[in-house]
Design an enzyme around this catalytic site. Structure first.
Site, short mmCIF file in Angstrom:
data_model
loop_
_atom_site.label_atom_id
_atom_site.label_comp_id
_atom_site.label_asym_id
_atom_site.label_seq_id
_atom_site.Cartn_x
_atom_site.Cartn_y
_atom_site.Cartn_z
N ASP A 45 18.38 -6.18 -1.72
CA ASP A 45 18.62 -5.41 -2.94
C ASP A 45 17.30 -5.20 -3.68
O ASP A 45 16.95 -4.08 -4.06
CB ASP A 45 19.62 -6.17 -3.83
N LYS A 58 13.10 -16.77 3.11
CA LYS A 58 12.35 -17.73 2.29
C LYS A 58 12.53 -19.09 2.95
O LYS A 58 13.06 -20.04 2.37
CB LYS A 58 12.87 -17.68 0.84
N TYR A 78 25.71 -13.01 -3.28
CA TYR A 78 26.58 -12.04 -3.96
C TYR A 78 28.05 -12.42 -3.86
O TYR A 78 28.85 -12.07 -4.72
CB TYR A 78 26.41 -10.65 -3.34
N ASP A 98 14.73 -1.56 -3.79
CA ASP A 98 14.33 -0.87 -5.02
C ASP A 98 12.81 -0.75 -5.08
O ASP A 98 12.25 0.28 -5.46
CB ASP A 98 14.80 -1.63 -6.27
N ASP A 121 8.41 -13.27 -0.76
CA ASP A 121 7.41 -13.01 -1.81
C ASP A 121 6.21 -12.26 -1.23
O ASP A 121 5.67 -11.33 -1.81
CB ASP A 121 7.00 -14.30 -2.54
C1 IPM Z 1 22.68 -1.58 -4.93
C2 IPM Z 1 23.08 -1.94 -6.33
C3 IPM Z 1 24.25 -2.88 -6.28
C4 IPM Z 1 23.82 -4.09 -5.46
C5 IPM Z 1 24.80 -3.33 -7.61
C6 IPM Z 1 25.16 -2.16 -8.50
C7 IPM Z 1 25.98 -4.27 -7.47
O1 IPM Z 1 22.00 -2.48 -7.01
O2 IPM Z 1 23.51 -0.99 -4.20
O3 IPM Z 1 21.56 -1.87 -4.54
O4 IPM Z 1 23.11 -4.94 -5.97
O5 IPM Z 1 24.17 -4.17 -4.30
MG MG Z 2 20.19 -2.42 -5.92
#
Ligand code: IPM
Ligand code: MG
Length: 346
Positions: free
Chosen positions: A239, A183, A138, A243, A215
């Site tokens: 990240d 990884k 990032y 999710d 993975d």
């Molecule tokens: C999160 C979001 C952010 C990230 C984005 C919006 C930059 O997806 O906080 O998980 O990837 O860190």
């Molecule tokens: Mg995110």
């Protein structure tokens, strides 16, 4: 006087930030002062940049920062030189040194049926993703020519060491199990990550450490999520996996997070979900991840565990009694959800 900096941001952000301020005001009374700052796309529109010096200074001066969400199609562009709302988010994390992102995933039994997975798979799941937040791909150098592009992923051993310690400490306070996700079969950064994590492990003999390839972790999160306790991983993997893990709870609209730095730095608390531009302005956003983020702010940001637990219990009770916003398959509006939770605070 406790000061909380509030960054409503974009999309559904303002719709969920306002009720969270209301809830915190209810719990903390006159001991708290809120200062609101423009952030993300809204800040690009007003000032040409996603994070102004004024917003940053306001956050630095606060005891904690409550952030809703940033981004939206209006600012979506592939132009590398255009300002992006996400730069505000990355910028504030970096500037405040918030290297440890804590994302608890605790599916609530009342919501098992809202998950895409079978209840017997989700049952008993209670895990935390500890994501490194200020390093890796990032923040590495980016290049772009007409025909190629690159993003550098680099980590120092100190960066790995400090996030590993956060995770070991947390695992020690929980069930004593830590999965370090990398990884290492391909990436040099991962091989060094693994080595450093194992060195840190020597200081935490009571914690059982396991290495999991990313993975494989993605697969196991779906096939047997309840086998995980604390997961520690680098920025990009964290990240994506957080999710994925969010969906175990039935909706990403349920997941809170805390981003913490060294002691003395204000922590930043935000829901894991984004600004949901598709439903913005309709008054149907789920405010619960924001409420649960406010609870983390109370506990981890202000050292107010009693108020944090009261808020979490109110959310749990509302769900148990059937509160369902659209993302959870119901029809409750944001306002109805807010009234429901507020009414259970005492
Ligand atoms: C999160 C979001 C952010 C990230 C984005 C919006 C930059 O997806 O906080 O998980 O990837 O860190
Ligand atoms: Mg995110």
């Amino acid at each position: 006087m406790t000061t909380i900096a509030v960054l409503p941001g974009d999309g559904i952000g303002p719709e969920i930030a306002a009720p969270a301020v209301q809830v915190l005001g209810e719990l903390l009374g006159s001991q708290v002062e809120f200062t609101e700052f423009v952030f993300g796309g809204a800040s690009i529109d007003a000032h040409g940049t996603a994070l102004t010096d004024e917003t940053l200074a306001g956050c630095r001066a606060a005891d904690a920062v409550l952030l809703a969400a940033v981004g939206g199609p209006k600012w979506d562009t592939t132009d590398p030189n255009a300002p992006r709302p996400e730069q505000g988010l990355l910028g504030i994390r970096k500037e405040l040194g918030l290297f440890a992102n804590i994302r608890p995933v605790r599916p609530i039994p009342a919501l098992y049926s809202a998950s895409a997975l079978k209840p017997e798979i989700i049952e008993g799941t209670n895990l935390v993703v500890v994501r490194e937040l200020t390093g890796g791909i990032y923040f590495g150098e980016k290049t772009r020519t007409a025909t190629s592009a690159s993003d550098l992923c680099s980590y120092t051993t100190d960066e790995v060491d400090r996030i590993a310690r956060v995770a070991f400490e947390l695992a020690g306070r929980r069930s004593g199990k830590l999965a370090s996700v990398d990884k290492a079969n391909v990436l040099e950064t991962s091989r060094q990550w693994r080595q450093v994590v194992h060195e840190v492990a020597a200081d935490y003999p009571a914690v059982e450490l396991e290495d999991v390839l990313v993975d494989n972790c993605a697969m196991q999160l779906i096939s047997r999520p309840s086998s995980f306790d604390v997961i520690v991983t680098e920025n990009l993997f964290g990240d994506i996996l957080s999710d994925e893990a969010a969906m175990l709870t039935g909706s990403i609209g349920m997941l809170p997070s805390a981003s913490l730095g060294t002691p003395g730095t204000p922590g930043l608390f935000e829901p894991v979900h984004g600004s949901a531009p598709d439903i913005a302005g309709q008054g149907i956003a789920n405010p619960l991840a924001m409420f649960l983020s406010a609870a983390m702010l109370l506990r981890d940001g202000l050292g107010r565990p009693v108020e944090a637990a009261a808020l979490e219990s109110a959310v749990d009770a509302a769900l148990a009694d059937g509160l369902r916003t659209a993302d959870l398959g119901g029809s409750a509006t944001t306002a109805e959800a807010v009234t429901d939770v507020l009414g259970r605070l005492h």
